[in-house]
Scaffold this active site. Structure first.
Site, PDB file in Angstrom:
ATOM      1  N   ASP A  16       0.860  -1.184   0.000  1.00  0.00           N
ATOM      2  CA  ASP A  16       0.000   0.000   0.000  1.00  0.00           C
ATOM      3  C   ASP A  16       0.896   1.234   0.000  1.00  0.00           C
ATOM      4  O   ASP A  16       1.731   1.399   0.909  1.00  0.00           O
ATOM      5  CB  ASP A  16      -0.860  -0.051   1.271  1.00  0.00           C
ATOM      6  CG  ASP A  16      -1.813   1.125   1.385  1.00  0.00           C
ATOM      7  OD1 ASP A  16      -1.658   2.132   0.661  1.00  0.00           O
ATOM      8  OD2 ASP A  16      -2.719   1.030   2.232  1.00  0.00           O
ATOM      9  N   ASN A  30      -6.288  13.278 -10.665  1.00  0.00           N
ATOM     10  CA  ASN A  30      -6.979  13.732 -11.889  1.00  0.00           C
ATOM     11  C   ASN A  30      -6.673  15.229 -12.073  1.00  0.00           C
ATOM     12  O   ASN A  30      -6.214  15.894 -11.137  1.00  0.00           O
ATOM     13  CB  ASN A  30      -8.480  13.446 -11.801  1.00  0.00           C
ATOM     14  CG  ASN A  30      -9.085  13.973 -10.510  1.00  0.00           C
ATOM     15  OD1 ASN A  30      -9.092  15.178 -10.274  1.00  0.00           O
ATOM     16  ND2 ASN A  30      -9.562  13.072  -9.661  1.00  0.00           N
ATOM     17  N   VAL A  39      -5.664   4.946  -5.528  1.00  0.00           N
ATOM     18  CA  VAL A  39      -4.546   5.544  -4.782  1.00  0.00           C
ATOM     19  C   VAL A  39      -4.966   6.903  -4.203  1.00  0.00           C
ATOM     20  O   VAL A  39      -4.670   7.217  -3.041  1.00  0.00           O
ATOM     21  CB  VAL A  39      -3.338   5.732  -5.730  1.00  0.00           C
ATOM     22  CG1 VAL A  39      -2.232   6.518  -5.052  1.00  0.00           C
ATOM     23  CG2 VAL A  39      -2.812   4.388  -6.198  1.00  0.00           C
ATOM     24  N   ASP A  40      -5.651   7.684  -5.004  1.00  0.00           N
ATOM     25  CA  ASP A  40      -6.073   9.029  -4.604  1.00  0.00           C
ATOM     26  C   ASP A  40      -6.942   8.958  -3.337  1.00  0.00           C
ATOM     27  O   ASP A  40      -6.705   9.683  -2.358  1.00  0.00           O
ATOM     28  CB  ASP A  40      -6.872   9.624  -5.778  1.00  0.00           C
ATOM     29  CG  ASP A  40      -6.846  11.134  -5.828  1.00  0.00           C
ATOM     30  OD1 ASP A  40      -6.283  11.749  -4.910  1.00  0.00           O
ATOM     31  OD2 ASP A  40      -7.399  11.694  -6.798  1.00  0.00           O
ATOM     32  N   GLY A 127      -5.137   1.848 -13.226  1.00  0.00           N
ATOM     33  CA  GLY A 127      -6.358   1.453 -12.510  1.00  0.00           C
ATOM     34  C   GLY A 127      -7.568   2.014 -13.220  1.00  0.00           C
ATOM     35  O   GLY A 127      -7.886   1.592 -14.343  1.00  0.00           O
ATOM     36  N   TYR A 129      -7.921   4.599 -14.882  1.00  0.00           N
ATOM     37  CA  TYR A 129      -7.597   5.186 -16.178  1.00  0.00           C
ATOM     38  C   TYR A 129      -7.322   4.139 -17.263  1.00  0.00           C
ATOM     39  O   TYR A 129      -7.122   4.500 -18.422  1.00  0.00           O
ATOM     40  CB  TYR A 129      -6.439   6.178 -16.046  1.00  0.00           C
ATOM     41  CG  TYR A 129      -6.854   7.556 -15.553  1.00  0.00           C
ATOM     42  CD1 TYR A 129      -8.181   7.851 -15.230  1.00  0.00           C
ATOM     43  CD2 TYR A 129      -5.928   8.579 -15.428  1.00  0.00           C
ATOM     44  CE1 TYR A 129      -8.561   9.119 -14.786  1.00  0.00           C
ATOM     45  CE2 TYR A 129      -6.305   9.858 -14.996  1.00  0.00           C
ATOM     46  CZ  TYR A 129      -7.618  10.118 -14.673  1.00  0.00           C
ATOM     47  OH  TYR A 129      -7.987  11.379 -14.253  1.00  0.00           O
TER      48      TYR A 129
END
Ligand code: AR6
Length: 180
Positions: A16, A30, A39-40, A127, A129
């Protein structure tokens, strides 16, 4: 898995990214820096509200595709978060490889600028995207190797892969890219 390049080292681990004890971690952001999943979401959840507060006050216009911006890392063990905007995969002929490499280089440049000896990347764009993981892996590894060969820093670049599939794709890509 570890690859040595002169004074530098590339590391590949499954884990992680929010838990990494490195100077800086890369967020898969983004262009609006609006937060999201993957992740964001993990970074903003674990790091606390100061990270979003900093992006909103320092970068109200967001971040362009293929670029990255730096904030502090709130409650995370890292010192900085580099918010990078990778491309959305549209088949690979609309500039995605160069955009991904640019986002990767922007993070490496921020690491040098902020004197970060260690930097951790996720599988940027691979991911939500939709960038094919094997192509993203080869692109990120090659871009990073070219950068560290030239700049001789950061000392450690760690790729943190969330699942076994991503870890396998990166370790296979290393074997293809690294000359024996
Ligand atoms: N640590 C390491 N890797 C992770 C973690 C984690 N905690 N969580 C997921 N991954 P993604 P993108 C992996 O979708 O494709 C967001 O909504 C994941 O399995 O995070 O660049 C943003 O706001 C995948 O292999 O990033 C943007 O709108 C990789 O990290 C958009 O998604 C990247 O997946 C960015 O999409």
């Amino acid at each position: 898995m570890i690859v040595k390049l002169g004074p530098c080292r590339l590391e590949f681990v499954q884990g992680d990214i929010t838990q990494q004890h490195v100077a800086a971690i890369v967020n898969a952001a983004n262009p609006a820096l609006a937060g999201g999943g993957g992740v964001d979401g993990a970074i903003h959840t674990a790091g606390g509200p100061s990270i979003m507060h900093e992006t909103q006050t320092q970068y109200p216009e967001g971040c362009a595709l293929g670029n990255a911006v730096a904030t502090g890392a709130g409650d995370l063990p890292a010192k900085f978060v580099f918010h990078a905007v990778g491309p959305i995969w549209k088949g690979g002929r609309q500039g995605e490889p160069e955009q991904l490499a640019m986002a990767c280089r922007a993070c490496l440049q921020l690491a040098v600028k902020h004197h970060c000896a260690s930097l951790a990347f996720p599988a940027l764009s691979a991911g939500a995207y939709g960038y094919p993981i094997d192509l993203a892996a080869a692109n990120l590894i090659k871009t990073t190797m070219d950068f560290v060969r030239w700049h001789q820093k950061p000392a450690v670049v760690r790729f943190v892969l969330y699942d076994q599939g991503a870890f396998g794709a990166f370790t296979r890509a290393v074997e293809e890219v690294v000359p024996r």
